[in-house]
Design a protein around this motif. Structure first.
Motif, PDB file in Angstrom:
ATOM      1  N   TRP A 167      -0.201   6.121   8.304  1.00 51.02           N
ATOM      2  CA  TRP A 167       0.922   6.867   8.865  1.00 51.02           C
ATOM      3  C   TRP A 167       1.685   6.035   9.898  1.00 51.02           C
ATOM      4  O   TRP A 167       2.916   6.097   9.962  1.00 51.02           O
ATOM      5  CB  TRP A 167       0.441   8.176   9.488  1.00 51.02           C
ATOM      6  CG  TRP A 167       0.279   9.278   8.492  1.00 51.02           C
ATOM      7  CD1 TRP A 167      -0.874   9.781   7.992  1.00 51.02           C
ATOM      8  CD2 TRP A 167       1.332  10.016   7.858  1.00 51.02           C
ATOM      9  NE1 TRP A 167      -0.620  10.781   7.085  1.00 51.02           N
ATOM     10  CE2 TRP A 167       0.730  10.950   6.992  1.00 51.02           C
ATOM     11  CE3 TRP A 167       2.723   9.985   7.939  1.00 51.02           C
ATOM     12  CZ2 TRP A 167       1.461  11.843   6.217  1.00 51.02           C
ATOM     13  CZ3 TRP A 167       3.460  10.875   7.173  1.00 51.02           C
ATOM     14  CH2 TRP A 167       2.839  11.787   6.328  1.00 51.02           C
ATOM     15  N   ARG A 168       0.956   5.262  10.698  1.00 53.99           N
ATOM     16  CA  ARG A 168       1.649   4.408  11.681  1.00 53.99           C
ATOM     17  C   ARG A 168       2.542   3.398  10.980  1.00 53.99           C
ATOM     18  O   ARG A 168       3.679   3.152  11.400  1.00 53.99           O
ATOM     19  CB  ARG A 168       0.629   3.693  12.574  1.00 53.99           C
ATOM     20  CG  ARG A 168       0.010   4.577  13.635  1.00 53.99           C
ATOM     21  CD  ARG A 168      -0.579   3.754  14.758  1.00 53.99           C
ATOM     22  NE  ARG A 168      -1.676   2.915  14.317  1.00 53.99           N
ATOM     23  CZ  ARG A 168      -2.942   3.305  14.277  1.00 53.99           C
ATOM     24  NH1 ARG A 168      -3.278   4.532  14.652  1.00 53.99           N
ATOM     25  NH2 ARG A 168      -3.884   2.480  13.888  1.00 53.99           N
ATOM     26  N   LEU A 198      -6.678   5.748  -2.052  1.00 52.18           N
ATOM     27  CA  LEU A 198      -6.910   4.307  -1.895  1.00 52.18           C
ATOM     28  C   LEU A 198      -7.900   4.014  -0.779  1.00 52.18           C
ATOM     29  O   LEU A 198      -8.242   2.877  -0.527  1.00 52.18           O
ATOM     30  CB  LEU A 198      -5.590   3.595  -1.585  1.00 52.18           C
ATOM     31  CG  LEU A 198      -4.575   3.524  -2.725  1.00 52.18           C
ATOM     32  CD1 LEU A 198      -3.280   2.868  -2.245  1.00 52.18           C
ATOM     33  CD2 LEU A 198      -5.143   2.735  -3.892  1.00 52.18           C
ATOM     34  N   GLU A 199      -8.365   5.056  -0.113  1.00 57.78           N
ATOM     35  CA  GLU A 199      -9.311   4.944   0.995  1.00 57.78           C
ATOM     36  C   GLU A 199      -8.737   4.136   2.154  1.00 57.78           C
ATOM     37  O   GLU A 199      -9.463   3.494   2.908  1.00 57.78           O
ATOM     38  CB  GLU A 199     -10.646   4.351   0.523  1.00 57.78           C
ATOM     39  CG  GLU A 199     -11.346   5.224  -0.518  1.00 57.78           C
ATOM     40  CD  GLU A 199     -12.708   4.709  -0.898  1.00 57.78           C
ATOM     41  OE1 GLU A 199     -13.095   3.637  -0.392  1.00 57.78           O
ATOM     42  OE2 GLU A 199     -13.382   5.371  -1.693  1.00 57.78           O
ATOM     43  N   ALA A 200      -7.434   4.152   2.273  1.00 61.02           N
ATOM     44  CA  ALA A 200      -6.800   3.533   3.430  1.00 61.02           C
ATOM     45  C   ALA A 200      -6.991   4.427   4.639  1.00 61.02           C
ATOM     46  O   ALA A 200      -7.110   5.646   4.514  1.00 61.02           O
ATOM     47  CB  ALA A 200      -5.311   3.323   3.164  1.00 61.02           C
ATOM     48  N   SER A 201      -7.054   3.826   5.810  1.00 56.80           N
ATOM     49  CA  SER A 201      -7.170   4.583   7.047  1.00 56.80           C
ATOM     50  C   SER A 201      -5.959   5.501   7.188  1.00 56.80           C
ATOM     51  O   SER A 201      -4.811   5.053   7.134  1.00 56.80           O
ATOM     52  CB  SER A 201      -7.237   3.633   8.245  1.00 56.80           C
ATOM     53  OG  SER A 201      -6.958   4.310   9.441  1.00 56.80           O
ATOM     54  N   VAL A 253       0.830  -1.201   0.000  1.00 58.37           N
ATOM     55  CA  VAL A 253       0.000   0.000   0.000  1.00 58.37           C
ATOM     56  C   VAL A 253       0.865   1.252   0.000  1.00 58.37           C
ATOM     57  O   VAL A 253       0.636   2.191  -0.770  1.00 58.37           O
ATOM     58  CB  VAL A 253      -0.953  -0.003   1.213  1.00 58.37           C
ATOM     59  CG1 VAL A 253      -1.662   1.337   1.337  1.00 58.37           C
ATOM     60  CG2 VAL A 253      -1.967  -1.132   1.092  1.00 58.37           C
ATOM     61  N   LEU A 254       1.878   1.283   0.851  1.00 57.22           N
ATOM     62  CA  LEU A 254       2.763   2.446   0.895  1.00 57.22           C
ATOM     63  C   LEU A 254       3.496   2.642  -0.422  1.00 57.22           C
ATOM     64  O   LEU A 254       3.645   3.774  -0.897  1.00 57.22           O
ATOM     65  CB  LEU A 254       3.769   2.286   2.038  1.00 57.22           C
ATOM     66  CG  LEU A 254       3.229   2.549   3.446  1.00 57.22           C
ATOM     67  CD1 LEU A 254       4.237   2.104   4.488  1.00 57.22           C
ATOM     68  CD2 LEU A 254       2.905   4.028   3.619  1.00 57.22           C
ATOM     69  N   ASP A 255       3.966   1.550  -0.999  1.00 56.61           N
ATOM     70  CA  ASP A 255       4.635   1.651  -2.300  1.00 56.61           C
ATOM     71  C   ASP A 255       3.710   2.277  -3.337  1.00 56.61           C
ATOM     72  O   ASP A 255       4.122   3.139  -4.122  1.00 56.61           O
ATOM     73  CB  ASP A 255       5.084   0.271  -2.780  1.00 56.61           C
ATOM     74  CG  ASP A 255       6.332  -0.220  -2.069  1.00 56.61           C
ATOM     75  OD1 ASP A 255       7.037   0.613  -1.472  1.00 56.61           O
ATOM     76  OD2 ASP A 255       6.602  -1.443  -2.104  1.00 56.61           O
TER      77      ASP A 255
END
Length: 247
Positions: free
Chosen positions: A53-54, A45-48, A10-12
């Motif tokens: 960030w954590r 991406l609608e990620a929390s 996801v971060l990538d």
């Protein structure tokens, strides 16, 4: 528990595709008038947001996200009036020379979390960027204990009281919010209350010495385009009235 592989993917994707959306929430002085904007991050991406960030911090990718946020905020919001309060990760504060531009001290206030204040290297970074002419805001949570002794070391220009701290104090005025306001006042720092959900809270916060407020009662987070239009049409310069809807 979310697997590391998923978080890395996801971060990538976010960093590779610059999948960062910036929204701006207005900060109003408690006596009226716009002070600036709290700069907030969203991901397409609608990620929390807190979760991503954590994981970015765990995987040492937070500085990359910081660079994207700052770049996008300045690209999209440069027409907006007032100061930009931009959150910066502890990792970036530990090495600010490679992370923080030198020429935006007139617009950007860097917001350091309780997590940053806990780290000696991050506190050193705070003092360094202050020497460059930047102002720093300490974003404090009521649940973060044992940090009051760090105040004199970093001497922030602003104290931002997080939404949980503000909302718990509204319900129970015996909570320690006024103690932190007094600490800020004694050192000349200005106090901003976040998470203001009702306009009636503003007068209560003003009575204990809070200088400014932000929250859905005063304006929801919107894109720079929306707030630029609101500013040009004259809808943004004053504190909303209880009878008015947010833009």
């Amino acid at each position: 528990m979310i697997p590391h592989d998923w978080a890395r993917e996801v971060l990538d994707a976010v960093i590779r595709n610059e999948d960062v959306e910036i929204v701006f929430q207005p900060i109003h002085h408690v006596t009226g008038g716009l002070w600036g904007f709290d700069v907030l991050t969203r991901f397409r991406l609608e990620a929390s947001v807190p979760l991503l960030w954590r994981w970015a911090e765990k995987l040492h990718r937070a500085p990359e996200l910081d660079r994207l946020v700052v770049q996008r905020a300045l690209e999209t919001g440069y027409r907006l009036p007032g100061l930009f309060f931009i959150r910066i990760s502890p990792e970036s504060l530990k090495c600010p020379v490679s992370q923080i531009p030198r020429d935006w001290a007139h617009r950007i206030v860097w917001v350091a979390s309780d997590s940053a204040v806990r780290h000696q290297r991050a506190r050193s970074g705070i003092r360094l960027i202050q020497s460059w002419g930047y102002h720093v805001a300490w974003l404090h949570q009521e649940t973060a204990e044992g940090l009051s002794s760090k105040w004199e070391e970093i001497r922030p220009s602003f104290l931002m009281l997080d939404r949980g701290m503000v909302q718990r104090w509204i319900v129970s005025p015996r909570k320690p919010l006024p103690e932190w306001v007094t600490r800020a006042q004694k050192s000349g720092a200005q106090v901003i209350a976040l998470g203001v959900e009702e306009l009636s809270w503003v007068s209560a916060l003003k009575d204990v010495g809070v200088d400014a407020a932000a929250g859905r009662a005063l304006g929801s987070p919107y894109s720079a385009k929306v707030w630029t239009w609101a500013y040009q049409e004259g809808f943004l310069g004053k504190m909303p009235l209880e009878s008015q809807d947010n833009p």
